[in-house]
Motif scaffolding. Structure first.
Motif, PDB file in Angstrom:
ATOM      1  N   PRO A 126       0.798  -1.234   0.000  1.00 18.09           N
ATOM      2  CA  PRO A 126       0.000   0.000   0.000  1.00 18.09           C
ATOM      3  C   PRO A 126       0.830   1.283   0.000  1.00 18.09           C
ATOM      4  N   VAL A 127       2.146   1.171   0.197  1.00 24.41           N
ATOM      5  CA  VAL A 127       2.995   2.358   0.284  1.00 24.41           C
ATOM      6  C   VAL A 127       3.093   3.013  -1.090  1.00 24.41           C
ATOM      7  N   GLN A 128       2.860   4.332  -1.137  1.00 28.66           N
ATOM      8  CA  GLN A 128       2.902   5.076  -2.391  1.00 28.66           C
ATOM      9  C   GLN A 128       4.058   6.058  -2.469  1.00 28.66           C
ATOM     10  N   SER A 129       4.672   6.368  -1.348  1.00 28.45           N
ATOM     11  CA  SER A 129       5.826   7.269  -1.340  1.00 28.45           C
ATOM     12  C   SER A 129       6.737   6.913  -0.174  1.00 28.45           C
ATOM     13  N   GLN A 132       6.001   7.829   3.547  1.00 30.75           N
ATOM     14  CA  GLN A 132       5.126   7.004   4.379  1.00 30.75           C
ATOM     15  C   GLN A 132       5.894   5.948   5.163  1.00 30.75           C
ATOM     16  N   GLN A 260      -2.413  -1.114   5.359  1.00 28.28           N
ATOM     17  CA  GLN A 260      -3.176  -0.034   4.742  1.00 28.28           C
ATOM     18  C   GLN A 260      -4.029   0.734   5.748  1.00 28.28           C
ATOM     19  N   LYS A 266      -5.343   4.524   6.083  1.00 25.76           N
ATOM     20  CA  LYS A 266      -6.187   4.677   4.898  1.00 25.76           C
ATOM     21  C   LYS A 266      -7.369   3.713   4.964  1.00 25.76           C
ATOM     22  N   THR A 271      -6.168  -3.149  -4.464  1.00 24.84           N
ATOM     23  CA  THR A 271      -5.331  -2.582  -5.514  1.00 24.84           C
ATOM     24  C   THR A 271      -4.857  -3.673  -6.465  1.00 24.84           C
TER      25      THR A 271
END
Length: 324
Positions: A126-129, A132, A260, A266, A271
């Motif tokens: 779930p990590v997007q950057s 985080q 997540q 979140k 996904t």
């Protein structure tokens, strides 16, 4: 005169005697107080070392008791009594090392690599950057990994406890099957690891982690425990499907939710990477469930295990898996 008479002696050469050896005996022409040492070699040459130095009874070296070993060509081979002493008992460190090695085989330390890689990779889905990935996030991942490792150790121990008689045929080198560790020690490792896993999962504060270790423990117990409607590993297709539940679902869904919702805060959202990882791990678990019994056919057949390898044979199962 003494040297010439001694050189006329013709001692019998012993073919079993290694070259360069030394043997001492008293010459009949020398008095009891004066003995000469004759050195023999494979060429049967003789010499009198230290001819000018006569050893007296008062200057003899300390007596070392000798014991006869065998009689060859009239000569008794002798060996020091020190060589007959029993082997020394193993040291405390050696005993501890053996026990730790046996425990590592019961817990199957190499199987925990799969847990570490699977849980960690799912938690990072779930990590997007990189922002985080905070220390709190890493600590939450570590708590989940450690809790899952201890529950897996418990199931590895439980499987060997339930299969100890079969392992005496298939894998006699395992600690419980060989008797290197007692059954009580195996039960203690199994129960202690399960309790520690539940405690760590509860202390983590994540409902997903707690549900994951409970589901993992119950499914693994149903796989191994010989009770009615259980011991799924003995059924043809239940064994691979059990591994799909364990590796394809329990190692994926709860830890994705844990990362997540609990770590990143979140809402739960399915996904694409999560679906792809779940599908790949499910296929891998199913194939692994079919192939893992290939080395265990003899013991499984002796105890009535209806695995696919027992029903079809090693060759047919291997060929079908390759064709698939």
């Amino acid at each position: 005169m003494l040297q010439m008479q001694c050189l006329n002696l013709a001692p019998k050469f012993n073919p079993l005697q290694s070259p360069g050896c030394s043997r001492k005996f008293a010459s009949p022409l020398v008095t009891q107080r004066h003995k000469s040492s004759i050195k023999c070699s494979s060429q049967s040459s003789f010499s009198f070392p230290n001819q000018n130095k006569i050893t007296h009874n008062n200057d003899k070296p300390p007596y070392k008791p000798l014991v006869p070993l065998a009689l060859q060509d009239g000569h008794a081979l002798q060996q020091s009594e020190d060589d007959n002493k029993p082997a020394a008992a193993p040291s405390f460190l050696e005993v501890v090392k053996r026990k730790l090695n046996a425990i590592s085989h019961v817990t199957r330390y190499y199987a925990q690599i799969n847990i570490i890689v699977s849980v960690t990779s799912v938690c990072f889905l779930p990590v997007q950057s990189l922002s985080q990935v905070t220390p709190a996030f890493l600590m939450g991942v570590l708590k989940a990994v450690v809790a899952q490792i201890f529950m897996n150790i418990s199931l590895c121990s439980l499987n060997q406890i339930c299969d100890v008689e079969i392992d005496k045929i298939n894998k006699p080198y395992l600690p419980l099957a060989s008797g290197e560790l007692s059954m009580g020690t195996g039960i203690a490792i199994c129960a202690g690891s399960a309790l520690l896993s539940l405690a760590l999962a509860f202390l983590s504060g994540s409902p997903a982690v707690l549900c994951a270790v409970i589901a993992w423990g119950l499914t693994g117990a149903a796989y191994s425990v010989p009770l009615p409607f259980l011991r799924w590993k003995s059924h043809t297709f239940m064994a691979p499907f059990t591994l799909v539940i364990l590796m394809g679902l329990i190692l994926q869904i709860p830890y994705f939710i844990h990362s997540q919702t609990y770590l990143l805060g979140k809402p739960f959202e399915v996904t694409g990477p999560f679906v792809f990882a779940t599908a790949i791990m499910s296929i891998y678990a199913f194939v692994n469930g079919l192939l893992k019994d290939l080395p265990d056919v003899e013991g499984d057949k002796a105890f009535g295990m209806q695995t696919l390898c027992v029903l079809l044979g090693k060759e047919k199962v291997s060929i079908n898996i390759i064709l698939i």
